[in-house]
Design a protein around this motif. Structure first.
Motif, PDB file in Angstrom:
ATOM      1  N   LEU A 112      28.978  29.044  39.255  1.00  0.00           N
ATOM      2  CA  LEU A 112      30.255  29.612  39.659  1.00  0.00           C
ATOM      3  C   LEU A 112      30.291  31.113  39.386  1.00  0.00           C
ATOM      4  O   LEU A 112      29.900  31.573  38.303  1.00  0.00           O
ATOM      5  CB  LEU A 112      31.398  28.944  38.904  1.00  0.00           C
ATOM      6  CG  LEU A 112      31.691  27.465  39.198  1.00  0.00           C
ATOM      7  CD1 LEU A 112      32.950  27.037  38.474  1.00  0.00           C
ATOM      8  CD2 LEU A 112      31.831  27.216  40.692  1.00  0.00           C
ATOM      9  N   PRO A 113      30.776  31.884  40.349  1.00  0.00           N
ATOM     10  CA  PRO A 113      30.911  33.326  40.146  1.00  0.00           C
ATOM     11  C   PRO A 113      32.149  33.633  39.301  1.00  0.00           C
ATOM     12  O   PRO A 113      32.893  32.730  38.930  1.00  0.00           O
ATOM     13  CB  PRO A 113      31.072  33.856  41.571  1.00  0.00           C
ATOM     14  CG  PRO A 113      31.760  32.734  42.291  1.00  0.00           C
ATOM     15  CD  PRO A 113      31.196  31.461  41.693  1.00  0.00           C
ATOM     16  N   ASP A 114      32.354  34.896  39.030  1.00  0.00           N
ATOM     17  CA  ASP A 114      33.547  35.294  38.279  1.00  0.00           C
ATOM     18  C   ASP A 114      34.811  35.036  39.083  1.00  0.00           C
ATOM     19  O   ASP A 114      35.877  34.784  38.521  1.00  0.00           O
ATOM     20  CB  ASP A 114      33.481  36.780  37.906  1.00  0.00           C
ATOM     21  CG  ASP A 114      32.390  37.067  36.880  1.00  0.00           C
ATOM     22  OD1 ASP A 114      32.007  36.123  36.155  1.00  0.00           O
ATOM     23  OD2 ASP A 114      31.924  38.215  36.818  1.00  0.00           O
ATOM     24  N   VAL A 115      34.675  35.104  40.415  1.00  0.00           N
ATOM     25  CA  VAL A 115      35.825  34.889  41.299  1.00  0.00           C
ATOM     26  C   VAL A 115      35.386  33.976  42.440  1.00  0.00           C
ATOM     27  O   VAL A 115      34.366  34.238  43.094  1.00  0.00           O
ATOM     28  CB  VAL A 115      36.364  36.214  41.872  1.00  0.00           C
ATOM     29  CG1 VAL A 115      37.517  35.949  42.848  1.00  0.00           C
ATOM     30  CG2 VAL A 115      36.835  37.144  40.753  1.00  0.00           C
ATOM     31  N   LEU A 116      36.130  32.904  42.655  1.00  0.00           N
ATOM     32  CA  LEU A 116      35.850  31.982  43.748  1.00  0.00           C
ATOM     33  C   LEU A 116      36.673  32.349  44.974  1.00  0.00           C
ATOM     34  O   LEU A 116      37.861  32.659  44.857  1.00  0.00           O
ATOM     35  CB  LEU A 116      36.208  30.549  43.336  1.00  0.00           C
ATOM     36  CG  LEU A 116      35.145  29.675  42.686  1.00  0.00           C
ATOM     37  CD1 LEU A 116      35.766  28.342  42.283  1.00  0.00           C
ATOM     38  CD2 LEU A 116      33.968  29.444  43.621  1.00  0.00           C
ATOM     39  N   ARG A 117      36.059  32.291  46.141  1.00  0.00           N
ATOM     40  CA  ARG A 117      36.801  32.441  47.397  1.00  0.00           C
ATOM     41  C   ARG A 117      37.096  31.036  47.916  1.00  0.00           C
ATOM     42  O   ARG A 117      36.188  30.291  48.286  1.00  0.00           O
ATOM     43  CB  ARG A 117      35.991  33.228  48.421  1.00  0.00           C
ATOM     44  CG  ARG A 117      36.754  33.498  49.726  1.00  0.00           C
ATOM     45  CD  ARG A 117      35.909  34.307  50.689  1.00  0.00           C
ATOM     46  NE  ARG A 117      35.598  35.621  50.158  1.00  0.00           N
ATOM     47  CZ  ARG A 117      36.390  36.683  50.275  1.00  0.00           C
ATOM     48  NH1 ARG A 117      37.551  36.570  50.910  1.00  0.00           N
ATOM     49  NH2 ARG A 117      36.037  37.847  49.774  1.00  0.00           N
ATOM     50  N   ILE A 118      38.366  30.681  47.903  1.00  0.00           N
ATOM     51  CA  ILE A 118      38.798  29.327  48.261  1.00  0.00           C
ATOM     52  C   ILE A 118      39.497  29.346  49.608  1.00  0.00           C
ATOM     53  O   ILE A 118      40.357  30.200  49.860  1.00  0.00           O
ATOM     54  CB  ILE A 118      39.755  28.757  47.191  1.00  0.00           C
ATOM     55  CG1 ILE A 118      39.040  28.633  45.847  1.00  0.00           C
ATOM     56  CG2 ILE A 118      40.299  27.397  47.629  1.00  0.00           C
ATOM     57  CD1 ILE A 118      37.889  27.673  45.831  1.00  0.00           C
ATOM     58  N   CYS A 140      41.603  26.544  37.237  1.00  0.00           N
ATOM     59  CA  CYS A 140      41.655  27.443  38.395  1.00  0.00           C
ATOM     60  C   CYS A 140      42.812  27.140  39.334  1.00  0.00           C
ATOM     61  O   CYS A 140      43.006  27.861  40.322  1.00  0.00           O
ATOM     62  CB  CYS A 140      40.338  27.378  39.173  1.00  0.00           C
ATOM     63  SG  CYS A 140      38.886  27.863  38.213  1.00  0.00           S
ATOM     64  N   GLY A 141      43.548  26.058  39.078  1.00  0.00           N
ATOM     65  CA  GLY A 141      44.686  25.721  39.928  1.00  0.00           C
ATOM     66  C   GLY A 141      44.295  25.232  41.310  1.00  0.00           C
ATOM     67  O   GLY A 141      45.058  25.376  42.269  1.00  0.00           O
ATOM     68  N   VAL A 149      40.230  33.308  43.460  1.00  0.00           N
ATOM     69  CA  VAL A 149      40.648  32.657  42.223  1.00  0.00           C
ATOM     70  C   VAL A 149      39.689  33.021  41.094  1.00  0.00           C
ATOM     71  O   VAL A 149      38.492  32.747  41.200  1.00  0.00           O
ATOM     72  CB  VAL A 149      40.681  31.120  42.393  1.00  0.00           C
ATOM     73  CG1 VAL A 149      41.097  30.449  41.089  1.00  0.00           C
ATOM     74  CG2 VAL A 149      41.624  30.723  43.518  1.00  0.00           C
ATOM     75  N   PRO A 150      40.192  33.645  40.032  1.00  0.00           N
ATOM     76  CA  PRO A 150      39.321  33.945  38.882  1.00  0.00           C
ATOM     77  C   PRO A 150      38.815  32.645  38.245  1.00  0.00           C
ATOM     78  O   PRO A 150      39.527  31.643  38.206  1.00  0.00           O
ATOM     79  CB  PRO A 150      40.243  34.702  37.920  1.00  0.00           C
ATOM     80  CG  PRO A 150      41.387  35.174  38.759  1.00  0.00           C
ATOM     81  CD  PRO A 150      41.552  34.158  39.837  1.00  0.00           C
ATOM     82  N   VAL A 151      37.589  32.676  37.754  1.00  0.00           N
ATOM     83  CA  VAL A 151      36.978  31.496  37.145  1.00  0.00           C
ATOM     84  C   VAL A 151      36.867  31.709  35.636  1.00  0.00           C
ATOM     85  O   VAL A 151      36.242  32.674  35.177  1.00  0.00           O
ATOM     86  CB  VAL A 151      35.581  31.231  37.738  1.00  0.00           C
ATOM     87  CG1 VAL A 151      34.925  30.043  37.044  1.00  0.00           C
ATOM     88  CG2 VAL A 151      35.688  30.970  39.239  1.00  0.00           C
ATOM     89  N   LEU A 152      37.462  30.805  34.876  1.00  0.00           N
ATOM     90  CA  LEU A 152      37.369  30.876  33.423  1.00  0.00           C
ATOM     91  C   LEU A 152      35.978  30.435  32.964  1.00  0.00           C
ATOM     92  O   LEU A 152      35.324  29.610  33.614  1.00  0.00           O
ATOM     93  CB  LEU A 152      38.418  29.968  32.786  1.00  0.00           C
ATOM     94  CG  LEU A 152      39.890  30.317  33.033  1.00  0.00           C
ATOM     95  CD1 LEU A 152      40.788  29.247  32.411  1.00  0.00           C
ATOM     96  CD2 LEU A 152      40.216  31.671  32.445  1.00  0.00           C
ATOM     97  N   ARG A 164      33.273  27.439  34.377  1.00  0.00           N
ATOM     98  CA  ARG A 164      31.885  27.726  34.736  1.00  0.00           C
ATOM     99  C   ARG A 164      30.932  26.866  33.902  1.00  0.00           C
ATOM    100  O   ARG A 164      29.961  26.300  34.426  1.00  0.00           O
ATOM    101  CB  ARG A 164      31.592  29.209  34.515  1.00  0.00           C
ATOM    102  CG  ARG A 164      30.208  29.644  35.008  1.00  0.00           C
ATOM    103  CD  ARG A 164      29.958  31.123  34.768  1.00  0.00           C
ATOM    104  NE  ARG A 164      30.944  31.942  35.454  1.00  0.00           N
ATOM    105  CZ  ARG A 164      31.921  32.608  34.846  1.00  0.00           C
ATOM    106  NH1 ARG A 164      32.040  32.543  33.524  1.00  0.00           N
ATOM    107  NH2 ARG A 164      32.757  33.340  35.538  1.00  0.00           N
ATOM    108  N   ASP A 165      31.216  26.741  32.616  1.00  0.00           N
ATOM    109  CA  ASP A 165      30.357  25.945  31.738  1.00  0.00           C
ATOM    110  C   ASP A 165      30.404  24.461  32.104  1.00  0.00           C
ATOM    111  O   ASP A 165      29.383  23.768  32.060  1.00  0.00           O
ATOM    112  CB  ASP A 165      30.790  26.129  30.281  1.00  0.00           C
ATOM    113  CG  ASP A 165      30.520  27.536  29.760  1.00  0.00           C
ATOM    114  OD1 ASP A 165      29.766  28.275  30.426  1.00  0.00           O
ATOM    115  OD2 ASP A 165      31.086  27.895  28.715  1.00  0.00           O
TER     116      ASP A 165
END
Length: 307
Positions: free
Chosen positions: A176-182, A159-160, A192-195, A199-200
């Protein structure tokens, strides 16, 4: 050192720092660095000019005094990069005081910063980054600690995230959601999109973690249940790079660099990478272009037929 600063300058410095913190969202480390830089600058002026300076004297300094301060700093071993940062702080403070007091700070603001070569980010090769993710937990004494360290480094590379951002997540982020608010530096938010792999990895850690994960508590815990100390992740990286024969530059932050560089290599555009990393300036992100070019030239030098 504060004894060499006039009350007016001390008040102005406090007001400027409060302004940076409240309106610009400056981070605590930035405020601390600026405080040190400006205080040292004002203390030098007191010795150089034979007494404390009022606001007008500080703002209207001639370039000869600015250069004398810079020469003094270099003489005591301050590097060009650190001096450039200090000069930027001094200029910011001076410009703010000049604007508030109606003074002319042209001479001080036109002082040139010392030249220095920016250090390029040092990413890992793709296969090395994947090996780190696969083996970072091998030395852990407990299975949940291995899963924890794996989850953290997967967030850095997948996620960088900065290490502070990953460890700043609370239990509310799980699963973790599909997209994290950082929330990054300066309070700046980004999405940030979450792979699935990230998530796993976090889900595996949460399943094994012996400490109750609550929405308001840190997601990643130390062995006693408190917030995870970033030094423990650094120590895990030290062990894994020794085992894999990686260079000393293979730090947790190098995984973030690797995230950006590998995205660029795969065809990602700079603007998108800038947004994903949370860089305030595109020029910061452009460093990865130089990294990609340098790697390309290395491959070219190795592969090009020589006559």
């Amino acid at each position: 050192m504060t004894l060499a600063i006039s009350p007016a300058a001390r008040t102005a410095l406090a007001d400027w720092l409060a302004h940076l913190r409240a309106l610009d969202g400056a981070a605590d480390n930035t405020i601390k660095a600026y405080t040190t830089d400006i205080t040292a600058f004002l203390a030098f002026l007191a010795g150089h000019r034979g007494g404390t300076e009022g606001l007008a004297g500080i703002v209207t300094l001639p370039q000869t005094d600015m250069r004398a301060w810079m020469a003094h700093e270099r003489g005591r071993g301050v590097g060009a990069r650190s001096l450039a940062r200090a000069l930027s702080a001094v200029k910011g403070f001076t410009a703010w005081v000049a604007d508030r007091e109606g003074l002319d700070a042209t001479a001080a603001l036109s002082t040139r910063a010392p030249k220095f070569r920016r250090k390029l980010p040092r990413p890992l090769a793709e296969d090395a980054a994947l090996e780190v993710l696969a083996t970072v937990g091998d030395d852990a004494r407990e299975g949940w600690v291995a899963a924890r360290d794996t989850a953290v480094v997967t967030l850095l590379y997948g996620c960088g995230l900065r290490i502070s951002e990953a460890l700043g997540l609370t239990g509310a982020a799980h699963p973790l959601p599909d997209v994290l608010r950082i929330t990054g530096k300066g309070g700046k938010e980004r999405l940030v999109p979450v792979l699935p792999q990230a998530r796993d990895a976090v889900a595996a850690y949460a399943h094994l973690c012996p400490h109750t994960i609550t929405p308001t508590a840190p997601l990643f815990r130390g062995t006693r249940g408190g917030p995870l100390n970033p030094r423990l992740i650094s120590a895990s990286m030290e062990r894994v790079r020794a085992r894999l024969g990686l260079p000393a530059t293979a730090t947790p932050h190098a995984l973030r660099h690797s995230f950006a560089t590998h995205l660029l290599t795969a065809g990602g555009d700079l603007r998108t990478i800038q947004e994903l990393l949370g860089h305030a300036s595109l020029s910061t992100t452009q460093a990865y272009t130089a990294v990609d070019t340098a790697r390309l030239m290395e491959v070219y030098a190795r592969a090009h037929p020589r006559t």
